[in-house]
Design a protein around this motif. Sequence first.
Motif, mmCIF file in Angstrom:
data_model
loop_
_atom_site.group_PDB
_atom_site.id
_atom_site.type_symbol
_atom_site.label_atom_id
_atom_site.label_comp_id
_atom_site.label_asym_id
_atom_site.label_seq_id
_atom_site.Cartn_x
_atom_site.Cartn_y
_atom_site.Cartn_z
ATOM 1 N N ILE A 157 0.835 -1.202 0.000
ATOM 2 C CA ILE A 157 0.000 0.000 0.000
ATOM 3 C C ILE A 157 0.873 1.257 0.000
ATOM 4 O O ILE A 157 0.576 2.228 -0.701
ATOM 5 N N SER A 158 1.953 1.242 0.747
ATOM 6 C CA SER A 158 2.870 2.378 0.776
ATOM 7 C C SER A 158 3.430 2.657 -0.619
ATOM 8 O O SER A 158 3.512 3.816 -1.053
ATOM 9 N N ASN A 159 3.813 1.606 -1.330
ATOM 10 C CA ASN A 159 4.314 1.762 -2.702
ATOM 11 C C ASN A 159 3.243 2.336 -3.625
ATOM 12 O O ASN A 159 3.531 3.183 -4.476
ATOM 13 N N ILE A 160 2.016 1.884 -3.464
ATOM 14 C CA ILE A 160 0.910 2.393 -4.278
ATOM 15 C C ILE A 160 0.707 3.883 -3.988
ATOM 16 O O ILE A 160 0.577 4.698 -4.901
ATOM 17 N N PHE A 161 0.685 4.248 -2.700
ATOM 18 C CA PHE A 161 0.493 5.650 -2.347
ATOM 19 C C PHE A 161 1.646 6.515 -2.852
ATOM 20 O O PHE A 161 1.439 7.663 -3.250
ATOM 21 N N SER A 162 2.858 5.985 -2.859
ATOM 22 C CA SER A 162 3.999 6.732 -3.411
ATOM 23 C C SER A 162 3.785 7.007 -4.893
ATOM 24 O O SER A 162 4.036 8.114 -5.377
ATOM 25 N N GLU B 276 1.110 9.635 -5.341
ATOM 26 C CA GLU B 276 1.674 10.953 -5.027
ATOM 27 C C GLU B 276 2.580 11.449 -6.157
ATOM 28 O O GLU B 276 2.487 12.606 -6.571
ATOM 29 N N GLU B 277 3.443 10.575 -6.669
ATOM 30 C CA GLU B 277 4.324 10.945 -7.793
ATOM 31 C C GLU B 277 3.529 11.448 -8.988
ATOM 32 O O GLU B 277 3.962 12.342 -9.704
ATOM 33 N N ASN B 278 2.370 10.827 -9.204
ATOM 34 C CA ASN B 278 1.527 11.186 -10.346
ATOM 35 C C ASN B 278 0.474 12.233 -9.996
ATOM 36 O O ASN B 278 -0.407 12.515 -10.802
ATOM 37 N N VAL C 219 -5.544 -2.246 -5.262
ATOM 38 C CA VAL C 219 -6.403 -1.575 -4.289
ATOM 39 C C VAL C 219 -7.512 -0.887 -5.068
ATOM 40 O O VAL C 219 -7.353 -0.599 -6.257
ATOM 41 N N GLU C 220 -8.623 -0.629 -4.381
ATOM 42 C CA GLU C 220 -9.742 0.021 -5.042
ATOM 43 C C GLU C 220 -10.271 1.168 -4.182
ATOM 44 O O GLU C 220 -10.480 0.993 -2.988
ATOM 45 N N PHE C 221 -10.448 2.300 -4.825
ATOM 46 C CA PHE C 221 -10.971 3.488 -4.176
ATOM 47 C C PHE C 221 -12.382 3.765 -4.684
ATOM 48 O O PHE C 221 -12.699 3.476 -5.836
#
Length: 166
Positions: free
Chosen positions: A13-18, A21-23, A106-108
Amino acid sequence: MPMLELGSPNIFISNIFSRLEENKIDVSNYQLDHICYRVETWERYLQLTKVLANKGELLAETMIGGRPIASFLLEKPFFYKNRSINCIELPSPKEGSPYREGFEHVEFVIDLPFEEFIQKYPSLNFKTKGMNKAVNADISIKFPEGVVKFHHHTLEYVISSTGFSL
């Protein structure tokens, strides 16, 4: 916190959030509805459905794309920073589509029409093939670490409102 036999999803999840954020994809006001864990074998799928059934409620086991996918509401959610995630999706392996075991997407839940959400991020290449699905339509973006999907309803709502189950 380790999540059952699946290990902790926090690095994933941390990698996904990174990547988000990058994008510059702002998900701060969106619910992280659920996480998906893939398995390589039918035997592992059966094993983990039993484990997860002892850790929560089976919401549905539904035939999607020619194979069953089980969705569970966990008694004890897992946490990532200020987010509580209590739903997990466990697809059985799909013939001809091998996956390594581990967290896959993950799904938002978003409150914007898909077209408007996509327009907010014109430099990104969203996959839109799921946008017109009759049930649980989505758009997604794939990063090296995993996939992020965006829906308009929670998985729990979709299951309860459609009666999805085997």
